[in-house]
Scaffold this motif. Structure first.
Motif, PDB file in Angstrom:
ATOM      1  N   LEU A 101       0.827  -1.211   0.000  1.00  0.00           N
ATOM      2  CA  LEU A 101       0.000   0.000   0.000  1.00  0.00           C
ATOM      3  C   LEU A 101       0.860   1.259   0.000  1.00  0.00           C
ATOM      4  CD1 LEU A 101      -2.818  -0.990   2.512  1.00  0.00           C
ATOM      5  CD2 LEU A 101      -3.031  -0.725   0.040  1.00  0.00           C
ATOM      6  N   ASN A 102       1.930   1.267   0.798  1.00  0.00           N
ATOM      7  CA  ASN A 102       2.820   2.432   0.819  1.00  0.00           C
ATOM      8  C   ASN A 102       3.487   2.649  -0.535  1.00  0.00           C
ATOM      9  OD1 ASN A 102       2.232   3.162   3.438  1.00  0.00           O
ATOM     10  ND2 ASN A 102       3.921   1.989   4.302  1.00  0.00           N
ATOM     11  N   ASN A 103       3.886   1.561  -1.191  1.00  0.00           N
ATOM     12  CA  ASN A 103       4.486   1.683  -2.527  1.00  0.00           C
ATOM     13  C   ASN A 103       3.478   2.262  -3.520  1.00  0.00           C
ATOM     14  OD1 ASN A 103       6.915   0.698  -1.631  1.00  0.00           O
ATOM     15  ND2 ASN A 103       6.567  -1.372  -2.366  1.00  0.00           N
ATOM     16  N   TRP A 104       2.243   1.822  -3.449  1.00  0.00           N
ATOM     17  CA  TRP A 104       1.201   2.354  -4.334  1.00  0.00           C
ATOM     18  C   TRP A 104       0.959   3.830  -4.058  1.00  0.00           C
ATOM     19  CZ3 TRP A 104      -0.733   1.124  -8.780  1.00  0.00           C
ATOM     20  CH2 TRP A 104      -0.696  -0.191  -9.207  1.00  0.00           C
ATOM     21  N   LEU A 105       0.914   4.203  -2.784  1.00  0.00           N
ATOM     22  CA  LEU A 105       0.705   5.611  -2.443  1.00  0.00           C
ATOM     23  C   LEU A 105       1.848   6.478  -2.965  1.00  0.00           C
ATOM     24  CD1 LEU A 105      -0.714   5.399   1.181  1.00  0.00           C
ATOM     25  CD2 LEU A 105      -1.914   6.144  -0.875  1.00  0.00           C
ATOM     26  N   THR A 106       3.082   5.993  -2.828  1.00  0.00           N
ATOM     27  CA  THR A 106       4.233   6.727  -3.349  1.00  0.00           C
ATOM     28  C   THR A 106       4.112   6.883  -4.860  1.00  0.00           C
ATOM     29  OG1 THR A 106       5.629   5.896  -1.571  1.00  0.00           O
ATOM     30  CG2 THR A 106       6.757   6.712  -3.533  1.00  0.00           C
ATOM     31  N   LEU A 107       3.748   5.807  -5.537  1.00  0.00           N
ATOM     32  CA  LEU A 107       3.578   5.847  -6.990  1.00  0.00           C
ATOM     33  C   LEU A 107       2.465   6.814  -7.388  1.00  0.00           C
ATOM     34  CD1 LEU A 107       4.403   4.715  -9.748  1.00  0.00           C
ATOM     35  CD2 LEU A 107       2.749   2.885  -9.397  1.00  0.00           C
ATOM     36  N   LEU A 108       1.361   6.794  -6.658  1.00  0.00           N
ATOM     37  CA  LEU A 108       0.248   7.704  -6.962  1.00  0.00           C
ATOM     38  C   LEU A 108       0.650   9.161  -6.757  1.00  0.00           C
ATOM     39  CD1 LEU A 108      -2.799   5.789  -5.476  1.00  0.00           C
ATOM     40  CD2 LEU A 108      -2.315   6.217  -7.886  1.00  0.00           C
ATOM     41  N   HIS A 109       1.399   9.445  -5.684  1.00  0.00           N
ATOM     42  CA  HIS A 109       1.869  10.814  -5.446  1.00  0.00           C
ATOM     43  C   HIS A 109       2.804  11.261  -6.570  1.00  0.00           C
ATOM     44  CE1 HIS A 109       0.127  11.613  -1.505  1.00  0.00           C
ATOM     45  NE2 HIS A 109       0.371  10.358  -1.221  1.00  0.00           N
ATOM     46  N   PHE A 110       3.700  10.364  -6.986  1.00  0.00           N
ATOM     47  CA  PHE A 110       4.628  10.687  -8.069  1.00  0.00           C
ATOM     48  C   PHE A 110       3.863  10.921  -9.368  1.00  0.00           C
ATOM     49  CE2 PHE A 110       7.426   9.313 -11.574  1.00  0.00           C
ATOM     50  CZ  PHE A 110       8.409  10.286 -11.447  1.00  0.00           C
ATOM     51  N   ALA A 111       2.880  10.045  -9.659  1.00  0.00           N
ATOM     52  CA  ALA A 111       2.075  10.205 -10.877  1.00  0.00           C
ATOM     53  C   ALA A 111       1.307  11.522 -10.845  1.00  0.00           C
ATOM     54  CB  ALA A 111       1.120   9.025 -11.030  1.00  0.00           C
ATOM     55  N   SER A 112       0.773  11.871  -9.693  1.00  0.00           N
ATOM     56  CA  SER A 112       0.041  13.126  -9.546  1.00  0.00           C
ATOM     57  C   SER A 112       0.974  14.314  -9.793  1.00  0.00           C
ATOM     58  CB  SER A 112      -0.562  13.204  -8.143  1.00  0.00           C
ATOM     59  OG  SER A 112      -1.148  14.454  -7.925  1.00  0.00           O
ATOM     60  N   PHE A 113       2.194  14.227  -9.253  1.00  0.00           N
ATOM     61  CA  PHE A 113       3.192  15.274  -9.452  1.00  0.00           C
ATOM     62  C   PHE A 113       3.524  15.410 -10.943  1.00  0.00           C
ATOM     63  CE2 PHE A 113       7.751  16.316  -9.867  1.00  0.00           C
ATOM     64  CZ  PHE A 113       7.741  17.587  -9.323  1.00  0.00           C
ATOM     65  N   CYS A 114       3.721  14.264 -11.613  1.00  0.00           N
ATOM     66  CA  CYS A 114       4.039  14.277 -13.049  1.00  0.00           C
ATOM     67  C   CYS A 114       2.897  14.887 -13.860  1.00  0.00           C
ATOM     68  CB  CYS A 114       4.329  12.863 -13.551  1.00  0.00           C
ATOM     69  SG  CYS A 114       5.900  12.218 -12.951  1.00  0.00           S
ATOM     70  N   VAL A 115       1.676  14.533 -13.517  1.00  0.00           N
ATOM     71  CA  VAL A 115       0.510  15.075 -14.222  1.00  0.00           C
ATOM     72  C   VAL A 115       0.465  16.592 -14.049  1.00  0.00           C
ATOM     73  CG1 VAL A 115      -2.017  15.175 -14.188  1.00  0.00           C
ATOM     74  CG2 VAL A 115      -0.846  12.967 -14.201  1.00  0.00           C
ATOM     75  N   LYS A 116       0.760  17.063 -12.840  1.00  0.00           N
ATOM     76  CA  LYS A 116       0.747  18.511 -12.604  1.00  0.00           C
ATOM     77  C   LYS A 116       1.802  19.209 -13.459  1.00  0.00           C
ATOM     78  CE  LYS A 116      -1.094  18.273  -7.955  1.00  0.00           C
ATOM     79  NZ  LYS A 116      -0.808  18.351  -6.525  1.00  0.00           N
ATOM     80  N   ILE A 117       3.006  18.624 -13.526  1.00  0.00           N
ATOM     81  CA  ILE A 117       4.080  19.241 -14.310  1.00  0.00           C
ATOM     82  C   ILE A 117       3.723  19.204 -15.791  1.00  0.00           C
ATOM     83  CG2 ILE A 117       6.459  18.930 -15.055  1.00  0.00           C
ATOM     84  CD1 ILE A 117       7.183  19.043 -12.317  1.00  0.00           C
ATOM     85  N   VAL A 118       3.308  18.043 -16.276  1.00  0.00           N
ATOM     86  CA  VAL A 118       2.926  17.915 -17.680  1.00  0.00           C
ATOM     87  C   VAL A 118       1.748  18.828 -17.963  1.00  0.00           C
ATOM     88  CG1 VAL A 118       1.962  16.339 -19.402  1.00  0.00           C
ATOM     89  CG2 VAL A 118       3.859  15.598 -17.973  1.00  0.00           C
TER      90      VAL A 118
END
Length: 144
Positions: A101-118
């Motif tokens: 679950l922690n790995n998924w949350l980290t991945l989701l936060h990173f994906a959210s960050f990438c979406v914001k930058i893109v």
């Protein structure tokens, strides 16, 4: 036979919400050929609750995971009824539900960050294109 911990047990002892409800976990376990029966447990708050369960169902084997923190207690329960306590699976580091679950949350936060930058880059590009077309359109304005 599998004794399945309650949702409350997970909340109290693992300090998180269960990923799947006890009912859903029971259905999954019941679908396995190796499982004859699933016993959904009520919330057990003490060692004696488990001891009474073992006395009642009298299993011949109590299966545990390697490095089970309650190995000694389970060994005592098994000895009390003439059963064996056997390690049936090793503890695999990094494969706990909490870690996953922690790995998924980290991945989701990173994906959210990438979406914001893109997203910001796309908005910037779109904004520049809109300004260009607006300035080059004789009906809107003249290109500088």
């Amino acid at each position: 036979m599998v004794a399945l911990e309650s949702d409350e047990f997970i909340r109290v002892h693992k300090k998180r919400e269960p990923v799947h409800s006890q009912k859903d976990r029971a259905l999954l376990l019941q679908s396995l050929k190796a499982v004859d029966e699933v016993i959904p447990l009520p919330y057990f708050s003490s060692y004696s609750d488990y001891e009474q369960l073992v006395q009642k169902i009298r299993p011949t084997i109590i299966a545990i995971t390697e490095n089970d923190p309650h190995h000694k207690e389970k060994e005592q329960q098994a000895q009390a009824i003439g059963a064996s306590c056997i390690v049936v699976t090793p503890l695999v580091p990094g494969y706990s539900t909490t870690t996953i679950l922690n790995n998924w949350l980290t991945l989701l936060h990173f994906a959210s960050f990438c979406v914001k930058i893109v997203g910001m880059n796309i908005l910037s590009i779109l904004n520049n294109k809109i300004q260009y077309f607006s300035l080059s359109n004789p009906l809107i304005g003249k290109k500088k």
